[in-house]
Design a protein around this motif. Structure first.
Motif, PDB file in Angstrom:
ATOM      1  N   ASP A 338       1.870-106.841 -53.442  1.00 35.86           N
ATOM      2  CA  ASP A 338       1.086-107.544 -54.466  1.00 35.86           C
ATOM      3  C   ASP A 338       2.026-108.177 -55.496  1.00 35.86           C
ATOM      4  O   ASP A 338       3.248-108.131 -55.350  1.00 35.86           O
ATOM      5  CB  ASP A 338       0.069-106.587 -55.103  1.00 35.86           C
ATOM      6  CG  ASP A 338       0.749-105.454 -55.873  1.00 35.86           C
ATOM      7  OD1 ASP A 338       1.943-105.601 -56.255  1.00 35.86           O
ATOM      8  OD2 ASP A 338       0.099-104.410 -56.086  1.00 35.86           O
ATOM      9  N   SER A 344       0.897-103.347 -50.455  1.00 37.41           N
ATOM     10  CA  SER A 344      -0.558-103.500 -50.456  1.00 37.41           C
ATOM     11  C   SER A 344      -0.912-104.217 -49.153  1.00 37.41           C
ATOM     12  O   SER A 344      -1.002-105.439 -49.104  1.00 37.41           O
ATOM     13  CB  SER A 344      -0.957-104.306 -51.694  1.00 37.41           C
ATOM     14  OG  SER A 344      -2.227-104.865 -51.535  1.00 37.41           O
ATOM     15  N   VAL A 345      -1.062-103.419 -48.092  1.00 37.14           N
ATOM     16  CA  VAL A 345      -1.188-103.987 -46.752  1.00 37.14           C
ATOM     17  C   VAL A 345      -2.655-104.111 -46.353  1.00 37.14           C
ATOM     18  O   VAL A 345      -3.381-103.131 -46.309  1.00 37.14           O
ATOM     19  CB  VAL A 345      -0.437-103.108 -45.721  1.00 37.14           C
ATOM     20  CG1 VAL A 345      -0.484-103.752 -44.346  1.00 37.14           C
ATOM     21  CG2 VAL A 345       1.013-102.901 -46.170  1.00 37.14           C
ATOM     22  N   ASP A 346      -3.086-105.332 -46.063  1.00 33.98           N
ATOM     23  CA  ASP A 346      -4.459-105.604 -45.655  1.00 33.98           C
ATOM     24  C   ASP A 346      -4.517-105.722 -44.131  1.00 33.98           C
ATOM     25  O   ASP A 346      -4.245-106.782 -43.574  1.00 33.98           O
ATOM     26  CB  ASP A 346      -4.929-106.897 -46.318  1.00 33.98           C
ATOM     27  CG  ASP A 346      -6.317-107.309 -45.834  1.00 33.98           C
ATOM     28  OD1 ASP A 346      -6.969-106.491 -45.120  1.00 33.98           O
ATOM     29  OD2 ASP A 346      -6.750-108.425 -46.164  1.00 33.98           O
ATOM     30  N   THR A 348      -6.879-106.004 -42.263  1.00 36.57           N
ATOM     31  CA  THR A 348      -7.906-106.898 -41.712  1.00 36.57           C
ATOM     32  C   THR A 348      -7.387-108.338 -41.636  1.00 36.57           C
ATOM     33  O   THR A 348      -8.019-109.203 -41.052  1.00 36.57           O
ATOM     34  CB  THR A 348      -9.182-106.882 -42.581  1.00 36.57           C
ATOM     35  OG1 THR A 348      -8.864-107.447 -43.864  1.00 36.57           O
ATOM     36  CG2 THR A 348      -9.702-105.454 -42.767  1.00 36.57           C
ATOM     37  N   ASP A 349      -6.214-108.572 -42.248  1.00 35.13           N
ATOM     38  CA  ASP A 349      -5.612-109.906 -42.179  1.00 35.13           C
ATOM     39  C   ASP A 349      -5.134-110.155 -40.745  1.00 35.13           C
ATOM     40  O   ASP A 349      -4.459-109.307 -40.140  1.00 35.13           O
ATOM     41  CB  ASP A 349      -4.435-109.973 -43.160  1.00 35.13           C
ATOM     42  CG  ASP A 349      -3.760-111.334 -43.172  1.00 35.13           C
ATOM     43  OD1 ASP A 349      -3.917-112.063 -44.165  1.00 35.13           O
ATOM     44  OD2 ASP A 349      -3.070-111.667 -42.176  1.00 35.13           O
TER      45      ASP A 349
END
Lengths: 361, 361
Positions: A338, A344-346, A348-349
């Motif tokens: 971030d 801050s690993v998403d 769903t990306d």
């Protein structure tokens, strides 16, 4: 001061690997994104990047394996997997298709790992496409190698004692590496021709000033790669290429089908038909080679033709290969942290999910 | 059938010498001038020219030392001088300035010898100018070597992850080799700059797309070469070059003064000032080198800068180097024979007289 994410850069351990995962210029940019960087002493030496250049760019020297995120070029060996902290993140080439055991070992270690090979080939992820950036280096070096081993000039040369004609260079398999090889050979003054089973690349071949060799065999596949040919198509292709190849001074081959043995495009008979002093540079040596006479990693002379099969060409131009790779790593890292530099690993990306080969349980 | 002059082509014996004095194409032309050619078996092998290519062009395989005219590349060693027939003619590089004992040995043997180095540099003899033809090869290879050892790209590269700038290449000493090095580096996409103490070559430097570096020190000499500088001039030159060099990725040096040790243009301090990963290619290694850190024939890395001093670069591109050389030899041979292919040497001819270093008594 170091509440933010720490990125560790180990010295590469694979034989002949002169690259390093981050270069000073990129360290500066990561620092500006609130990341800390720890570089193993001597990590850049094989790329002729001294330790003090890293320090000057804001990194500290120390143990990279204690970091939150370890960035590497080559897949980690067993010792290196053991050195990774449980809960840490690993980014690097991980050979997911040819060495699936690596992901298993990393999962057992409790590491979240992203493979640079698995970055989806979509527009948004182009800046992370390390396969392409390194293929650019490989294609450039392949053309240089062909020129180095050819007993003749690439450019036309006009002297008081007469003229020597330009070399004729054929590139088989026109992906990123093939296009760069065509462009570089052309820069050096050679007449260039490209061949591929994917008809859609003909315009790209022409855009770098090369002719398009059409043998009437088409095999477009998925993900930008070609499908494997049928036996009959392969035989016809070899026959026609064998005839075409005799007219060229240098043939550079780059044809690979992911996860499979490379197709044979240049038969022993075709090499025999080439003029003495000619050259074959085979970039598919790591998956068996496109030339029947290829010995991966070696340079052989057969029928007075030099057949070179260099492995890991990007490592032979380590500073810029590392710089391009580091920028790819930087782009992926920026997706994983971030604004304060915290992880801050998403998952769903699409890019994150595609690149992730294993995830801390 | 062989009442006409027989030309013999020995296999070169010097270490690393891959050239051969005649190539098949030139053999054909000599046959058309009623000369016979005898080639030693294997003479072309190091240049990847098979014996049958010579036979196909009209030569016979056999003992070249029994010929009327022996054509060589490198100066003959003691055994080879002993193999020459009394009354025969020898053509080749004979190092008359650095090895005057060679001419004496040939005179004692009763041989008439023509040194390719001693061909007068006049318009009529340009087609015989082997120093220039081989310097063209050396300059081309020097630029390729610089690109090979540089850890960075020569051309600018634009990728999705950003751009790498073109390399900056400086050539010190802009004769034939220097101009060809500039032209080749520029072809490869580098920014090029040339420097010489002879102000008259500035236009030639600009004609190959390079910038001219003017340090205000002029030392035009005779025969197209520069004069040696005074100590004060040399010191000022080194000081100014040391400052200029820090801005370049690759420096190629070619400065030689005939019969003297090569001048030091690149000091150890100047190398230390270059960016890590940069390259110096020193073409003056045979006469001691232009760089203080040069070890003739070696590649050394100092202060993370690679200093390469290749010897006999023309031999690394043996087919075309031999072809250009063979055409020079052909032009001289045509001056030495009549229309029937019989030897008819006019020692009053300026070119013949200039090239002759010893004459059968």
């Amino acid at each position: 001061m170091t509440a933010n994410t720490v990125v560790g850069v180990p010295k590469e351990s694979a034989a002949g690997e002169r690259r390093v995962a981050l270069v000073p210029k990129v360290v500066e940019r990561l620092r500006a994104r609130n990341l800390s960087v720890v570089v193993e002493p001597g990590a850049g030496l094989a790329a002729l990047i001294p330790d003090d250049a890293y320090v000057h760019s804001g990194a500290t020297l120390g143990d990279p394996w204690a970091a939150d995120v370890v960035v590497k070029v080559a897949p980690p060996n067993e010792t290196e997997v053991g050195a990774l902290r449980a809960g840490s993140v690993l980014i690097g080439f991980l050979a997911p298709l040819t060495d699936p055991g690596k992901a298993k070992a990393l999962r057992e270690r409790g590491v979240t790992a992203f493979a640079m090979e698995s970055i989806p080939r979509i527009s948004r992820a182009q800046s992370m496409d390390a396969l392409s950036s390194q293929a650019n280096v490989a294609g450039y070096r392949a053309a240089m190698l062909a020129a180095e081993h050819l007993t003749r000039f690439f450019p036309m040369l006009t002297t008081a004692a007469g003229t020597v004609p330009p070399a004729k260079v054929l590139v088989l398999g026109v992906g990123v590496a093939g296009l760069q090889a065509l462009a570089t050979a052309r820069r050096l003054g050679a007449h260039t021709t490209g061949y591929d089973v994917r008809p859609e690349v003909a315009d790209q071949v022409r855009s770098v000033g090369a002719q398009w060799l059409d043998l009437g065999i088409e095999a477009a596949g998925s993900g930008g790669y070609a499908r494997a040919l049928t036996d009959a198509e392969r035989e016809e292709q070899q026959r026609q290429l064998g005839k075409a190849i005799t007219g060229f001074d240098a043939v550079i081959t780059t044809a690979q089908v992911p996860g499979r043995t490379a197709p044979t495009l240049v038969t022993a008979e075709a090499v025999e038909g080439m003029r003495a002093g000619s050259v074959v540079v085979d970039l598919a040596g790591e998956s068996g080679g496109n030339c029947e006479l290829t010995e991966p990693g070696e340079i052989v002379v057969a029928h007075s033709v030099t057949v070179a099969s260099p492995l890991n060409l990007p490592a032979t131009m380590p500073e810029h290969a590392s710089e391009l790779y580091a920028r790819n790593v930087q782009a992926l890292l920026e997706l994983l942290v971030d604004a304060d530099g915290a992880l801050s690993v998403d998952f769903t990306d699409e890019v994150v999910a595609g690149a992730c080969v294993t995830k801390e349980a």
